[in-house]
Structure formats: structure tokens, C-alpha cells
Design a protein around this motif. Structure first.
Motif, PDB file in Angstrom:
ATOM      1  N   THR A 181       3.016  24.694   3.885  1.00  0.00           N
ATOM      2  CA  THR A 181       4.287  24.096   4.282  1.00  0.00           C
ATOM      3  C   THR A 181       4.729  23.151   3.163  1.00  0.00           C
ATOM      4  O   THR A 181       3.891  22.616   2.415  1.00  0.00           O
ATOM      5  N   PRO A 182       6.039  22.915   3.016  1.00  0.00           N
ATOM      6  CA  PRO A 182       6.530  22.169   1.841  1.00  0.00           C
ATOM      7  C   PRO A 182       5.998  20.752   1.718  1.00  0.00           C
ATOM      8  O   PRO A 182       5.624  20.323   0.618  1.00  0.00           O
ATOM      9  N   GLY A 183       5.948  20.007   2.851  1.00  0.00           N
ATOM     10  CA  GLY A 183       5.560  18.603   2.764  1.00  0.00           C
ATOM     11  C   GLY A 183       4.160  18.392   2.223  1.00  0.00           C
ATOM     12  O   GLY A 183       3.958  17.646   1.262  1.00  0.00           O
ATOM     13  N   ARG A 184       3.165  19.031   2.821  1.00  0.00           N
ATOM     14  CA  ARG A 184       1.784  18.852   2.383  1.00  0.00           C
ATOM     15  C   ARG A 184       1.578  19.425   0.972  1.00  0.00           C
ATOM     16  O   ARG A 184       0.853  18.844   0.153  1.00  0.00           O
ATOM     17  N   PHE A 185       2.207  20.565   0.680  1.00  0.00           N
ATOM     18  CA  PHE A 185       2.062  21.174  -0.645  1.00  0.00           C
ATOM     19  C   PHE A 185       2.592  20.231  -1.725  1.00  0.00           C
ATOM     20  O   PHE A 185       1.950  20.024  -2.760  1.00  0.00           O
ATOM     21  N   LEU A 186       3.743  19.622  -1.463  1.00  0.00           N
ATOM     22  CA  LEU A 186       4.316  18.690  -2.441  1.00  0.00           C
ATOM     23  C   LEU A 186       3.435  17.463  -2.609  1.00  0.00           C
ATOM     24  O   LEU A 186       3.268  16.950  -3.731  1.00  0.00           O
ATOM     25  N   ASP A 187       2.840  16.976  -1.519  1.00  0.00           N
ATOM     26  CA  ASP A 187       1.925  15.835  -1.611  1.00  0.00           C
ATOM     27  C   ASP A 187       0.757  16.153  -2.553  1.00  0.00           C
ATOM     28  O   ASP A 187       0.365  15.321  -3.386  1.00  0.00           O
ATOM     29  N   LEU A 188       0.190  17.339  -2.415  1.00  0.00           N
ATOM     30  CA  LEU A 188      -0.939  17.742  -3.263  1.00  0.00           C
ATOM     31  C   LEU A 188      -0.531  17.823  -4.720  1.00  0.00           C
ATOM     32  O   LEU A 188      -1.298  17.456  -5.633  1.00  0.00           O
ATOM     33  N   LEU A 189       0.675  18.319  -4.966  1.00  0.00           N
ATOM     34  CA  LEU A 189       1.163  18.439  -6.348  1.00  0.00           C
ATOM     35  C   LEU A 189       1.460  17.073  -6.947  1.00  0.00           C
ATOM     36  O   LEU A 189       1.094  16.785  -8.095  1.00  0.00           O
ATOM     37  N   ARG A 190       2.141  16.222  -6.188  1.00  0.00           N
ATOM     38  CA  ARG A 190       2.498  14.882  -6.681  1.00  0.00           C
ATOM     39  C   ARG A 190       1.249  14.064  -7.015  1.00  0.00           C
ATOM     40  O   ARG A 190       1.200  13.370  -8.027  1.00  0.00           O
ATOM     41  N   ASP A 191       0.245  14.149  -6.120  1.00  0.00           N
ATOM     42  CA  ASP A 191      -0.968  13.347  -6.299  1.00  0.00           C
ATOM     43  C   ASP A 191      -1.955  13.992  -7.274  1.00  0.00           C
ATOM     44  O   ASP A 191      -3.070  13.489  -7.460  1.00  0.00           O
ATOM     45  N   LYS A 192      -1.549  15.117  -7.842  1.00  0.00           N
ATOM     46  CA  LYS A 192      -2.377  15.852  -8.818  1.00  0.00           C
ATOM     47  C   LYS A 192      -3.746  16.228  -8.253  1.00  0.00           C
ATOM     48  O   LYS A 192      -4.743  16.273  -8.959  1.00  0.00           O
ATOM     49  N   LYS A 193      -3.741  16.498  -6.945  1.00  0.00           N
ATOM     50  CA  LYS A 193      -4.983  16.950  -6.312  1.00  0.00           C
ATOM     51  C   LYS A 193      -5.238  18.422  -6.619  1.00  0.00           C
ATOM     52  O   LYS A 193      -6.367  18.901  -6.514  1.00  0.00           O
TER      53      LYS A 193
END
Length: 485
Positions: free
Chosen positions: A124-136
Motif C-alpha cells: 500500500t502507498p503509505g507504508r511503502f513510502l515510509d520504508l523508502l523515505r527512511d531508507k529501510k
């Protein structure tokens, strides 16, 4: 046309055969060859037309299976994420391909562990973007798919989608699927796709017009009683009950057997031998009731299923279409029954809007209605039954002690045990209650439509609720493909 004509990898074709796929749907027929050519596409098709296979099969065929994330599928809801992930995993089971599902509400560490072993990421967009932003995560997928893009737009994810694509490699194949094409989706397509080919499948009705669809509204605790009462009243020859979970299938099959039904469960955790035994028994008429998860919705091909029961509504419209499509086959009429609670009206709205189907609101029959119907059926059977010699001998023996009227009453009393009805007299909501619920759903839908205008929303899109009675739906479909630069 058959799926063999796409010349997929042998192991991919094997999983297609296992799933019971024979002929591609219009969106699959048009989209798969273009995707195999490596082109970007915008596919306009409603839910229930087979979009997951339309993008999943060609992508799986082209993947290198090198144990790193090669494909990302972005979807609006966690329920759809789980379903798409399961379906892609099923298609890729002989290719040694794992899928990872990413959505909010689960631990990051667990999801990151799954991503490290996955070739396909469904998010889903929200969690995916969080992972990308936090460089996880640091992934460079060759394929990126946006599924139900208009749904994500309505839920306020447009900015998230745009930002997600700033993290994606420029050299990639991008596929977008959307039921509608508002200007915002067209502009997004221009931004993230490279000279896409537009593939359109327009469908006025995607549900079989020979299937009579109805829903009954109950409170949660009444589901089992409602199911038994509806079975008593409708008396189906052969039926499938669909459940959401494997645990639900096991519980319900045990319950129905305890009530005297010839029933068995069918789900993915069963051994292949057990599944084959259940399906064969059902096909050959040794089993009247099959309780299944959606694993059976695709691969089960039985022409004489008279009724389909949705014990719970599925999470999405596509599953609903596949479920009820198990009846009304080979030109025969069928019946699809859904048991819903007031909390599921939103999903019911979405199904009606997405499929164009007309679900009639009905009330669950009371005890008298069921007894009257059973009695009438019994009378007709008695009238049609031929008299044989052994029956004459029994009557002659009884006449030594009783007059003919007493004998008739005694025999009828024995037969009427079949007309007994269990449970409370009244189950579920009345017509008046249902009308109020429908009015409330329509008001809420209108209110949500007024509030859209770019606000970020997390719930599914609301649609107009239809309360159609005694109307048959007609179905027609056409597909068209044209090239744009």
C-alpha cells in the motif's frame, strides 16, 4: 484463444493449468502481448475482469528470479494487497518466486525480513513510502504496477504515488490499471509512464444475467442461523459456501455436518489429496455442500451448482464476481446469496458499483414460510410418486387394525418430520430496517462525495446503493485497443 498461445515458461503454464485458467479474459488477451513486448501500458478495466493475471503472468514470465525485488505492485488497501500477493505467489509457485506484502499495522522488522527474501513486493502507498523515505529498503525494480489507480486517487494517495516514483529507477516498465480515467489519472500517466499503450475494456455488466443475486441483512451472531434457515427454504441441489478464512471454513464445515448436511471444506492448507477427494466427491454428486475459501473460485469447474452462498462478503469485487460465477454456468440459471451485516453495507455498495450487478434486498423467511414451502414440496412429491406392490402389502396389513383415514394420517405424520424447522421464528432485519440502512448508506455516500475535492481519505470509495427488486441484469462487453504516444 487459450493461455498456451502466449508461450509462457513451462513452469508458469503449469501453475496456470493448476488454477483452472482456460481462456484469457478481454483485458488479459489485449494486455499480455503488449506487456511481453516490454511496453508501458494504461489498462482501463473494471474490477472482476482479471487484471491481476493480466499483469502478473507476463511479469512472472519475464522475471529472472534472482532472489531480489524485481517487481513492485502498489494497491490501495491491505485487503487487496493480501489478495494480489497470494495470487501472484500461486502463479509463481513453480518458478521459485516469493512475494512480500507491505501495509500499515504490522511490524517493520517482520515485513523487512519478508522483503529480503522476495522477488515481488505488493504494497500500500503509505507504508511503502515510509520504508523508502527512511531508507529501510533500497530496491531497483524492473517492473512497477499501479493497480486500481483511481481508487488510490479517491483515497488521497496521489501525492504519495508521485513521491514513490522519485525513488524508482528510470529504466523500468510501468503498468497502470484503473477502472476510470479522470484527468488526474491521465496526468499521472503522462508523468510516470513512457509512451504507454492504452488498452480499454468496457463492460456494462460483468456478472452473468442468469444469476439471481440477493442479500440478507443480519446481526453478526445470526450468521449461522441465517445460513441454515436459507438452506431450509431454498433447498439447493448443489451449493458452494464461500468463507474468507481457512479457520472459518473448518468451523463452518464441522457445524454443518453436525446439522446433518453432507458437507466438506476446501482451502489451501489441506493436502492435495484431500482437496482432490473433496472436489471429486462434489463433482460426482456424493457431496451436496462445499465450504471453500476463494482458492476454489477459479479452479472449480462444475456446471450443476445451483446456489452460491457468501457467508461473508469477500474483501473485493473481483472475488465476488469469481465466487458467484461458480453458478449459472453452461446457460443454466443460478442463485447467489450474500449474508451481510449493517457494517458491510459499504462493501456491498462497492460491489454493486464495480460489477454493475443488481442485488435484491430480501428478508429471511420465518418458520411458517419455510414449513409451508416444505409441505407444498412434499405434497407434490407424494402426487408424483408411483405406487408399488410392497406399499400395497403394507396398507393391506394395516387395514386389519385401522381404517384407511387413520393409516393416511399416520403415514403423513411420519413424512412431516421432514418439514420441521429449527431456530428462532424471526432472523435478521425486516424490510423496513433494510430500507433505513439503504437510505443511510446513500446519505453517507453523498456526504463522502461532497467531501472529496483533494482531501486525503483512507476508506474505500463509496458508490450509489441500488435496491433493485425483480429485475434481471443484462450483460454485454466489448474490448478495444488503440495506440497513443
Amino acid at each position: 484463444m487459450t493461455f498456451q498461445e502466449f508461450n509462457f515458461k513451462t513452469n508458469l503454464q503449469k501453475s496456470i493449468d493448476d488454477a483452472g485458467f482456460k481462456e484469457p479474459s478481454p483485458i488479459q488477451k489485449d494486455a499480455i502481448p503488449v506487456i511481453l513486448e516490454g511496453k508501458d501500458i494504461v489498462g482501463q478495466a473494471h474490477t472482476g475482469t482479471g487484471k491481476t493475471a493480466a499483469f502478473g503472468l507476463p511479469i512472472l514470465n519475464m522475471m529472472k528470479c534472482n532472489k531480489e525485488v524485481e517487481a513492485v505492485v502498489i494497491v490501495p488497501t491491505r485487503e487487496l494487497a493480501m489478495q494480489v500477493s497470494d495470487e501472484l505467489f500461486k502463479f509463481g509457485k513453480y518458478l521459485d518466486i516469493n512475494t512480500a506484502t507491505v501495509y500499515g499495522g504490522q511490524s517493520y522488522s517482520r515485513q523487512l525480513k519478508h522483503i529480503s527474501n522476495a522477488s515481488i513486493l505488493v504494497a500500500t502507498p503509505g507504508r511503502f513510502l515510509d520504508l523508502l523515505r527512511d531508507k529501510k529498503i533500497n530496491i531497483k525494480p524492473n517492473y512497477v504496477i499501479l493497480d486500481e489507480a483511481d481508487e488510490m486517487l479517491d483515497m488521497g494517495f496521489l501525492d504519495d504515488i508521485k513521491e514513490i516514483f522519485t525513488y524508482m529507477p528510470k529504466q523500468r516498465q510501468t503498468l497502470m490499471f484503473s477502472a476510470t480515467m479522470p484527468n488526474a489519472i491521465k496526468q499521472l500517466a503522462k508523468t510516470i509512464l513512457n509512451e504507454p499503450e492504452f488498452i480499454t475494456v468496457t463492460t456494462s455488466e460483468i456478472t452473468n444475467s442468469k444469476i439471481k443475486q440477493a442479500f440478507y441483512v443480519v446481526d453478526e451472531y445470526e450468521r449461522d442461523d441465517a445460513l441454515i434457515r436459507l438452506y431450509d427454504y431454498k433447498n439447493p441441489d448443489k451449493s458452494i459456501i464461500f468463507c474468507r478464512t481457512k479457520k472459518e471454513v473448518d468451523r463452518l464445515s464441522t457445524f454443518l455436518v453436525s446439522q446433518g448436511f453432507g458437507a466438506k471444506g476446501l482451502h489451501g492448507d489441506m493436502e492435495q489429496r484431500q482437496r482432490e477427494e473433496a472436489i471429486n466427491a462434489f463433482k460426482k454428486g456424493r457431496l451436496d455442500v462445499l465450504i471453500a475459501t476463494d482458492v476454489a473460485a477459479r479452479g472449480l469447474d462444475v456446471n450443476d451448482v445451483t446456489h452460491v452462498f457468501n457467508y461473508h462478503l469477500p474483501f473485493d469485487s473481483e472475488s465476488y464476481v469469481h465466487r458467484i460465477g461458480r453458478t449459472g454456468r453452461a446457460g443454466k440459471e443460478g442463485v447467489a446469496v450474500s449474508i451481510v451485516t449493517p457494517h458491510e453495507f459499504r462493501m456491498l455498495q462497492k460491489i454493486q458499483k464495480s460489477t454493475g450487478g443488481r442485488l435484491e434486498a430480501k428478508t429471511i423467511p420465518n418458520i411458517k414460510s419455510v414449513k409451508d414451502k416444505k409441505t407444498n414440496s412434499l405434497v407434490e412429491k407424494i402426487k408424483a410418486h408411483k405406487v408399488d406392490d410392497s406399499a400395497l402389502l403394507i396398507i393391506e396389513n394395516l387395514k386389519e387394525e385401522y381404517d384407511i383415514s387413520t393409516i393416511a394420517f399416520k403415514l403423513a405424520s411420519m413424512l412431516t418430520s421432514a418439514t420441521s424447522v429449527k431456530g428462532s421464528n424471526t432472523i435478521g432485519k425486516s424490510h423496513k430496517d433494510i430500507e433505513k440502512l439503504i437510505e443511510s448508506a446513500v446519505r453517507n455516500s453523498s456526504r463522502n462525495n461532497d467531501k472529496r475535492g483533494g482531501q486525503r481519505r483512507r476508506g474505500p470509495r463509496s458508490g450509489g446503493f441500488k435496491n433493485n427488486r425483480n429485475k434481471s441484469s443484462s450483460s454485454s462487453s466489448s474490448s478495444n485497443r488503440r495506440r497513443r504516444s
